[in-house]
Enzyme design. Structure first.
Site, short mmCIF file in Angstrom:
data_model
loop_
_atom_site.label_atom_id
_atom_site.label_comp_id
_atom_site.label_asym_id
_atom_site.label_seq_id
_atom_site.Cartn_x
_atom_site.Cartn_y
_atom_site.Cartn_z
N HIS A 43 0.87 -1.19 0.00
CA HIS A 43 0.00 0.00 0.00
C HIS A 43 0.90 1.23 0.00
O HIS A 43 1.19 1.81 1.05
CB HIS A 43 -0.90 -0.02 1.23
CG HIS A 43 -1.96 1.03 1.23
ND1 HIS A 43 -3.21 0.83 1.74
CD2 HIS A 43 -1.97 2.31 0.78
CE1 HIS A 43 -3.95 1.92 1.62
NE2 HIS A 43 -3.20 2.84 1.04
N GLU A 70 -2.65 -1.72 -3.09
CA GLU A 70 -3.72 -0.94 -2.49
C GLU A 70 -3.38 0.54 -2.57
O GLU A 70 -2.21 0.92 -2.55
CB GLU A 70 -3.89 -1.30 -1.01
CG GLU A 70 -4.29 -2.72 -0.73
CD GLU A 70 -4.44 -2.98 0.76
OE1 GLU A 70 -5.07 -3.99 1.11
OE2 GLU A 70 -3.94 -2.18 1.57
N HIS A 197 -8.26 -5.72 7.45
CA HIS A 197 -8.05 -4.68 8.46
C HIS A 197 -8.32 -5.24 9.85
O HIS A 197 -9.46 -5.51 10.22
CB HIS A 197 -8.90 -3.43 8.24
CG HIS A 197 -8.26 -2.20 8.84
ND1 HIS A 197 -7.44 -1.36 8.14
CD2 HIS A 197 -8.29 -1.71 10.09
CE1 HIS A 197 -6.99 -0.39 8.91
NE2 HIS A 197 -7.50 -0.58 10.11
#
Length: 244
Positions: A43, A70, A197
């Site tokens: 990410h 991401e 998450h």
């Protein structure tokens, strides 16, 4: 079987704290795959406080499973003259996961509002899919948002699981309910399903038992933290066991 994609951002965070190349992010990605992970997630954020844009280029050639990038399509690197969309289109990973990160956030903390951002998401999804990249939209466990995500043409949605993780210890049956409902809506809409998450060794197995058709979980912070105690090989084996 649900795939495990290891988010290696935290490894880059440790490296960046001292400079140099220790720990070696590329070698860590290689080892995660060698020990059984079915994907690697990165990410890159505009401030490059963990994974850098250069890392993405370095990692792409060594990936033997799936590569998931991401980020916010609106993001622009502070060290490179181009943005997130340019990066993804050049790298062409297996999957891009669009996350609506605001500047300066510590970590991802909300999913897309697919109603307000419908036109924008339609355009970006098409741009990525035209490059042969599978697209996933990071989203809250809200049926309406999932239904509208389906209208963008995305291949998958990724359920933002922070609320499940935070409520798990108090009442896991109540914590999972909105996610089971959301997962069913996604399935009914013909969408693939990812999740991520704050998933951990504590809560992952129950999540998977209740939603066994999830395609992929992306896990970073908890997994890397566990590896400090257990070692990365044992840690990956334990996470994979949660998904059987």
């Amino acid at each position: 079987m649900t795939k495990l994609s290891v988010n290696i951002n935290k490894v880059a965070t440790i490296r960046n704290a001292r400079g140099g190349n220790t720990p070696n992010v590329k070698q860590f990605a290689i080892d995660c795959e060698r020990f059984g992970a079915q994907g690697i997630t990165v990410h890159p954020r505009p401030d490059e406080r963990h994974i850098r844009y250069a890392d993405v280029y370095d990692i792409k050639p060594i990936i033997t499973t799936e590569f998931n990038i991401e980020g916010n399509p609106k993001g622009v690197s502070k060290s490179k003259p181009y943005g997130f969309i340019d990066l993804v289109k050049e790298i062409r990973p297996t999957q891009v996961t669009m996350v609506p990160d605001a500047d300066g956030v510590l970590t991802s903390n909300a999913g897309w509002d697919t109603v307000k951002n419908q036109d924008y998401l339609c355009d970006v999804v098409k741009e990525f899919k035209d490059c042969g990249i599978r697209v996933s939209i990071f989203i809250d466990a809200a049926p309406r948002m999932i239904e509208m995500a389906a209208k963008t043409g995305t291949d998958r949605v990724e359920l933002y699981t922070e609320s499940y993780a935070s409520k798990y210890a108090a009442n896991r049956e109540e914590a999972i309910k909105p996610f089971v409902e959301a997962a069913r809506v996604a399935r009914d809409c013909g969408l693939g399903l990812n999740a991520g998450h704050d998933l951990s060794l504590e809560n992952l197995a129950f999540f998977h038992q209740q939603i066994p058709w999830v395609d992929e979980v992306s896990i970073g912070h908890a997994l890397i933290s566990d590896a400090l105690y257990l070692g990365i090989e044992e840690t990956i084996h334990r996470y994979l066991a949660c998904l059987k």
